[in-house]
Structure formats: C-alpha cells, structure tokens
Design a protein around this motif. Structure first.
Motif, short mmCIF file in Angstrom:
data_model
loop_
_atom_site.label_atom_id
_atom_site.label_comp_id
_atom_site.label_asym_id
_atom_site.label_seq_id
_atom_site.Cartn_x
_atom_site.Cartn_y
_atom_site.Cartn_z
N ASP A 1 14.20 1.27 -13.71
CA ASP A 1 15.57 1.05 -13.28
C ASP A 1 16.32 2.36 -13.14
OD1 ASP A 1 17.89 -0.80 -12.79
OD2 ASP A 1 18.65 0.21 -14.56
N GLY A 2 16.11 3.28 -14.09
CA GLY A 2 16.76 4.58 -14.00
C GLY A 2 16.32 5.36 -12.79
N ARG A 3 15.02 5.30 -12.49
CA ARG A 3 14.52 6.05 -11.35
C ARG A 3 15.03 5.46 -10.04
NH1 ARG A 3 8.63 8.62 -11.47
NH2 ARG A 3 9.72 9.42 -13.30
N ILE A 4 15.06 4.15 -9.93
CA ILE A 4 15.52 3.52 -8.69
C ILE A 4 17.03 3.70 -8.53
CG2 ILE A 4 15.66 1.36 -7.41
CD1 ILE A 4 12.85 2.71 -7.65
N THR A 5 17.75 3.73 -9.64
CA THR A 5 19.18 4.00 -9.55
C THR A 5 19.43 5.36 -8.90
OG1 THR A 5 19.70 2.64 -11.49
CG2 THR A 5 21.29 4.34 -10.90
N ARG A 6 18.57 6.32 -9.20
CA ARG A 6 18.72 7.65 -8.60
C ARG A 6 18.61 7.60 -7.08
NH1 ARG A 6 14.15 10.87 -10.33
NH2 ARG A 6 15.10 12.45 -9.01
N THR A 7 17.80 6.69 -6.55
CA THR A 7 17.59 6.65 -5.10
C THR A 7 18.86 6.26 -4.34
OG1 THR A 7 16.86 4.32 -5.01
CG2 THR A 7 15.19 5.98 -5.51
N HIS B 1 7.84 3.25 3.01
CA HIS B 1 9.22 3.50 2.59
C HIS B 1 9.65 4.93 2.91
CE1 HIS B 1 12.86 3.17 0.20
NE2 HIS B 1 12.49 4.22 -0.53
N VAL B 2 8.77 5.88 2.63
CA VAL B 2 9.07 7.29 2.95
C VAL B 2 9.30 7.45 4.44
CG1 VAL B 2 8.11 9.63 3.00
CG2 VAL B 2 7.82 8.20 0.96
N VAL B 3 8.44 6.85 5.23
CA VAL B 3 8.56 6.95 6.69
C VAL B 3 9.87 6.33 7.17
CG1 VAL B 3 7.60 6.19 8.90
CG2 VAL B 3 6.09 7.07 7.11
N ARG C 1 -2.83 10.87 -0.87
CA ARG C 1 -4.19 10.36 -1.05
C ARG C 1 -4.50 9.94 -2.49
NH1 ARG C 1 -6.95 10.85 3.56
NH2 ARG C 1 -6.23 12.35 5.11
N ARG C 2 -3.62 10.29 -3.43
CA ARG C 2 -3.83 9.84 -4.81
C ARG C 2 -3.38 8.40 -4.92
NH1 ARG C 2 -4.94 12.35 -9.27
NH2 ARG C 2 -4.51 14.38 -8.31
N GLU C 3 -4.32 7.49 -5.08
CA GLU C 3 -4.02 6.06 -5.09
C GLU C 3 -3.30 5.70 -6.38
OE1 GLU C 3 -6.59 2.00 -4.97
OE2 GLU C 3 -7.20 3.59 -3.58
N THR C 4 -2.01 5.51 -6.28
CA THR C 4 -1.16 5.25 -7.44
C THR C 4 -0.67 3.81 -7.42
OG1 THR C 4 -0.41 7.56 -7.45
CG2 THR C 4 0.96 5.96 -8.63
N GLY C 5 -1.15 3.00 -8.34
CA GLY C 5 -0.72 1.61 -8.41
C GLY C 5 -1.52 0.66 -7.54
N GLY C 6 -2.53 1.16 -6.84
CA GLY C 6 -3.32 0.31 -5.96
C GLY C 6 -2.94 0.51 -4.50
N ARG C 7 -3.75 -0.02 -3.62
CA ARG C 7 -3.58 0.22 -2.19
C ARG C 7 -2.31 -0.44 -1.63
NH1 ARG C 7 -7.79 2.77 -0.05
NH2 ARG C 7 -9.73 2.87 -1.26
N ALA C 8 -2.00 -1.62 -2.10
CA ALA C 8 -0.79 -2.29 -1.61
C ALA C 8 0.46 -1.50 -2.00
CB ALA C 8 -0.72 -3.71 -2.16
N VAL C 9 0.47 -0.99 -3.21
CA VAL C 9 1.61 -0.19 -3.68
C VAL C 9 1.73 1.08 -2.86
CG1 VAL C 9 2.49 1.19 -5.61
CG2 VAL C 9 1.61 -1.11 -6.02
N MET C 10 0.59 1.72 -2.57
CA MET C 10 0.62 2.95 -1.78
C MET C 10 1.08 2.68 -0.34
SD MET C 10 -0.01 5.66 -3.49
CE MET C 10 -0.28 6.80 -2.13
N PRO D 1 8.36 12.18 -4.60
CA PRO D 1 9.57 12.50 -5.36
C PRO D 1 10.34 11.25 -5.77
CG PRO D 1 9.35 13.97 -3.48
CD PRO D 1 8.29 12.92 -3.32
N GLY D 2 10.98 11.32 -6.93
CA GLY D 2 11.69 10.15 -7.46
C GLY D 2 12.69 9.55 -6.51
N LEU D 3 13.40 10.37 -5.74
CA LEU D 3 14.41 9.86 -4.82
C LEU D 3 13.81 9.07 -3.67
CD1 LEU D 3 16.89 12.88 -4.60
CD2 LEU D 3 17.20 10.73 -5.83
N LEU D 4 12.50 9.16 -3.49
CA LEU D 4 11.83 8.46 -2.38
C LEU D 4 10.90 7.35 -2.86
CD1 LEU D 4 10.91 11.52 -0.11
CD2 LEU D 4 12.84 9.95 0.16
N GLN D 5 10.90 7.06 -4.15
CA GLN D 5 9.96 6.09 -4.68
C GLN D 5 10.43 4.65 -4.52
OE1 GLN D 5 8.87 7.03 -8.73
NE2 GLN D 5 8.17 9.09 -8.21
N THR D 6 9.47 3.75 -4.43
CA THR D 6 9.74 2.31 -4.48
C THR D 6 9.63 1.86 -5.94
OG1 THR D 6 7.40 1.77 -4.20
CG2 THR D 6 8.74 1.97 -2.19
N PRO D 7 10.17 0.68 -6.28
CA PRO D 7 10.04 0.19 -7.65
C PRO D 7 8.59 0.05 -8.11
CG PRO D 7 11.77 -1.01 -6.51
CD PRO D 7 11.10 -0.16 -5.48
#
Length: 279
Positions: A142-148, A184-186, A169-178, A112-118
């Motif tokens: 920037d808009g999404r991170i402002t929401r957090t 961050h969620v944890v 399990r959907r690798e989004t942005g690569g393994r380091a990003v995941m 969810p957007g409120l839990l995302q990293t940049p």
C-alpha cells in the motif's frame, strides 16, 4: 521558547518545521552557511531542512534548539516530522520525492517503485522478507502504490528512468505479473507522462555497474542523490557527487535504446510473457 506551540501533525509537519526553522534563523540574523557551521553541516543542508526536503533528526533538533534559543521546540516536534509509513532506510527519500520537480533514476534490478503495479510490488516485498506476515506485506505494498500517485499530476515531477535489460527479463512474481507490470510501464510512457529507456545487454560495461541511483531536483533546494542497497539507503547532497552522478546518468541515457525502441522492446517482452502464460 516560552509559549511556543507544537506543530499540528495533521498538516505537513516537515514543511511547517522548515518554515519555523527559517523564521528562527532569520530572527537570529544568521545565514544558512553560518548556522550550518555551528551544526557542522553545509549551508545547503540547512536550506533543505527549511524547504522540507530533508528530515530533521533528533541530534540536529537539539542543536538547533540551543543555537536558536528555541527551548525544546525542535526536539519536541522533530518526531512528528519524521513519522513515515516507509522503512527507516527509505523514509526520508520517499518524503523527499514528493517535493521533487524532476527524478532521474537508473534501475539495474527491478522496476522503479513509482512505476510498479500492486502485484509486482507484492512479489518484490515478499521476496525481501519471505517470513513477513501478510498484513505487513499489505502495508508495504500500500505504501509503495501510494507513492505512484505522484504521477497523477499531468507534468510534475518529470520522471526519467533508465532500466537495465535485466529488469525486464528477471521474472518477478510469475509471467502474468511481469506481463501486467511491463504493460503498465508502457502505458504510462505512451501517454507522455514519463521517459523510459532500456539499457540493453549489448551496451556492455558502463559507468553505473556498481548499483542503482536516483537524482532528484527541487524548485527551492539543492539537488540530492539517493543510493540504495539491501536494507540500507543514503541521501547525499555533496555538489561534486551530485554533478558526477548526473554525468553518469547522461552517459547511461546516451548508450541506452531510444525511448521509442525501448518501449517497443518492453511491449514485445510483455507479449511474450502473456503468451507463455497462456500456453
């Protein structure tokens, strides 16, 4: 209405517009239901406009000007209340969540957007539009991170997210990003700020297999549910629909892993992503 001044867009236009609407309605001696009937909407919709949890669209502004004898006041000012940094289909939902006391969300495909990293938000937005200029991607991120920043408050709003295992399990942005995104969620959950549960693949078929949903409660307005699809979004205030989807969320939470087991799984997958990135 002669002498009526425009709203100051530097303050909270939607809240101010709602306050003006309430004042004009009461001055006209109309209940929310009575005014709603004249606009062919529900009384709860009028209440949401007054509370600032719904955006006043131009067609409603014109009708309100006529019904309440406001000249062109609402027509002039609904534009300021509608300004948003978010895409059109999501703008109203993004503004509404600022007023929510509780948000319950089922996410079948992405964090969810409120839990995302940049970095995660950048990967998602780039996937949405592979040809967008980098400056546009920067603005969206920037808009999404402002929401957090809503989560900077120690307790409000309550955020309860049920994540499908596919999200992890959907690798989004690569393994380091995941790895960073899951850590961050944890971290947010471990400090007691949000409730996170994972709906495992082993749960099998469930009531929300057709898509995502977000339920939002408010202190001074009826609850809303937000449906979202590719490039589309819709807010719904029908009480029957909201009640049905609240039950759907409760059923999902009932078959999902407990919060503690969910965080343990997310931590394990974060470590796996980080380890494989270093290998």
């Amino acid at each position: 209405m002669a002498g009526q001044k425009d709203l100051d867009p530097s303050s909270s236009p939607r809240a101010l517009l709602g306050a003006e609407l309430r004042h004009a309605r009461e001055k006209a001696g109309l209940s929310q239901d009575e005014l709603g009937q004249r606009l062919f909407v529900s009384g709860s919709f009028i209440g949401q406009l007054e509370a600032g949890t719904r955006r006043m669209l131009p067609e409603y502004a014109r009708m309100l000007d006529v019904e309440l004898g406001m000249g062109d006041f609402f027509t002039r000012n609904c534009g300021a209340a509608a300004k948003s940094r978010y895409p059109e289909h999501f703008a109203e939902a993004a503004e509404v969540e600022k007023e929510a006391t509780a948000i319950r969300q089922y996410a079948p495909l992405l964090i969810p957007g409120l839990l995302q990293t940049p970095a995660y938000a950048r990967a998602v937005n780039r996937a949405y539009d592979p040809t967008a200029p980098e400056a546009t991607i920067d603005e969206w991120v920037d808009g999404r991170i402002t929401r957090t920043r809503l989560l900077d408050h120690p307790t409000m709003p309550l955020l309860w997210a049920v994540l499908d295992e596919a999200v992890l399990r959907r690798e989004t942005g690569g393994r380091a990003v995941m790895a960073e995104a899951l850590d961050h969620v944890v971290a947010i959950a471990r400090r007691g700020r949000v409730i996170v549960q994972v709906l495992p693949f082993s749960a099998g078929a469930h009531k929300a297999m057709e898509g995502s949903m977000r339920l939002m409660d408010f202190a001074e307005a009826p609850p809303l549910v937000y449906f979202e699809g590719p490039g589309t979004g819709r807010l719904e205030d029908d009480p029957t629909t909201v009640t049905q989807l609240r039950l759907t969320f409760e059923l999902l939470a009932a078959v999902a892993l407990s919060p503690e087991k969910s965080l343990a799984l997310i931590e394990t997958l974060a470590q796996d992503y980080a380890h494989e990135e270093l290998s």
